[in-house]
Scaffold this motif. Sequence first.
Motif, short mmCIF file in Angstrom:
data_model
loop_
_atom_site.label_atom_id
_atom_site.label_comp_id
_atom_site.label_asym_id
_atom_site.label_seq_id
_atom_site.Cartn_x
_atom_site.Cartn_y
_atom_site.Cartn_z
N GLY A 226 -47.66 -18.13 -6.86
CA GLY A 226 -47.02 -18.38 -5.57
C GLY A 226 -46.45 -19.77 -5.44
O GLY A 226 -46.30 -20.51 -6.41
N TYR B 169 -43.03 -17.55 9.11
CA TYR B 169 -43.95 -16.62 8.45
C TYR B 169 -43.11 -15.51 7.85
O TYR B 169 -42.56 -14.68 8.57
CB TYR B 169 -44.94 -16.07 9.48
CG TYR B 169 -46.05 -15.27 8.91
CD1 TYR B 169 -47.18 -15.90 8.39
CD2 TYR B 169 -45.99 -13.89 8.86
CE1 TYR B 169 -48.22 -15.17 7.86
CE2 TYR B 169 -47.02 -13.15 8.34
CZ TYR B 169 -48.13 -13.79 7.83
OH TYR B 169 -49.16 -13.06 7.31
N ARG C 55 -41.96 -12.52 4.73
CA ARG C 55 -42.31 -11.58 3.68
C ARG C 55 -41.01 -10.88 3.31
O ARG C 55 -40.13 -10.68 4.13
CB ARG C 55 -43.39 -10.62 4.11
CG ARG C 55 -43.02 -9.70 5.23
CD ARG C 55 -44.13 -8.80 5.67
NE ARG C 55 -44.63 -8.00 4.58
CZ ARG C 55 -45.92 -7.73 4.39
NH1 ARG C 55 -46.81 -8.16 5.22
NH2 ARG C 55 -46.30 -6.99 3.37
N ILE D 243 -42.16 -11.70 -1.83
CA ILE D 243 -43.25 -12.58 -1.41
C ILE D 243 -43.92 -12.07 -0.14
O ILE D 243 -43.37 -11.23 0.58
CB ILE D 243 -42.75 -14.02 -1.15
CG1 ILE D 243 -41.73 -14.04 -0.01
CG2 ILE D 243 -42.19 -14.64 -2.40
CD1 ILE D 243 -41.44 -15.41 0.53
N ALA E 202 -46.38 -14.09 3.01
CA ALA E 202 -47.04 -15.31 3.48
C ALA E 202 -48.53 -15.03 3.62
O ALA E 202 -48.93 -14.02 4.20
CB ALA E 202 -46.45 -15.74 4.81
N THR E 203 -49.34 -15.90 3.06
CA THR E 203 -50.78 -15.64 3.08
C THR E 203 -51.56 -16.59 3.98
O THR E 203 -52.51 -16.16 4.62
CB THR E 203 -51.36 -15.73 1.65
OG1 THR E 203 -51.08 -17.02 1.12
CG2 THR E 203 -50.78 -14.66 0.77
N TYR F 242 -47.18 -18.98 0.19
CA TYR F 242 -46.61 -17.67 -0.10
C TYR F 242 -47.10 -17.22 -1.47
O TYR F 242 -47.15 -18.01 -2.41
CB TYR F 242 -45.08 -17.72 -0.12
CG TYR F 242 -44.48 -18.08 1.21
CD1 TYR F 242 -44.32 -17.13 2.20
CD2 TYR F 242 -44.08 -19.38 1.48
CE1 TYR F 242 -43.77 -17.45 3.43
CE2 TYR F 242 -43.52 -19.71 2.70
CZ TYR F 242 -43.37 -18.74 3.67
OH TYR F 242 -42.84 -19.07 4.88
#
Length: 121
Positions: free
Chosen positions: A45, A55, A57, A74, A76-77, A86
């Motif tokens: 990442g 945020y 994805r 990707i 976002a975590t 990410y």
Amino acid sequence: MTTFLPKEVQAGLDSARLASLKKASRLRVNIDGVTHPVLRMWKTGFSVDASSAPYLRGYVDLYDGAIHLFQCLIVATDEEAGEMIYEFKRATAVADKPALDFEKVPDAPVALLTDRPVVEM
């Protein structure tokens, strides 16, 4: 010895760390035509400044200066210390030439040479 720092000192240290990461990195991520500087990148990442990146994805393009490196999927975590983290679900390296649809034989001839002389007109 204590590891406690006042909030103002910790905020100053975090902002200085983010500023040095922004300055040192040439990596950029292009998200729907908007470019964000990548602070750090690792095998699974990367991170972007949380104040400038939403945020996200989905699909993004990862660049090193003007060189297109990866097309990535990707997600976002996490957000920690001013960085949005990410993770790659998929990162495909971009090739500078199209993929071959046949096998290249290692001992194949480079060119065809004939015994006939070349006639110039």
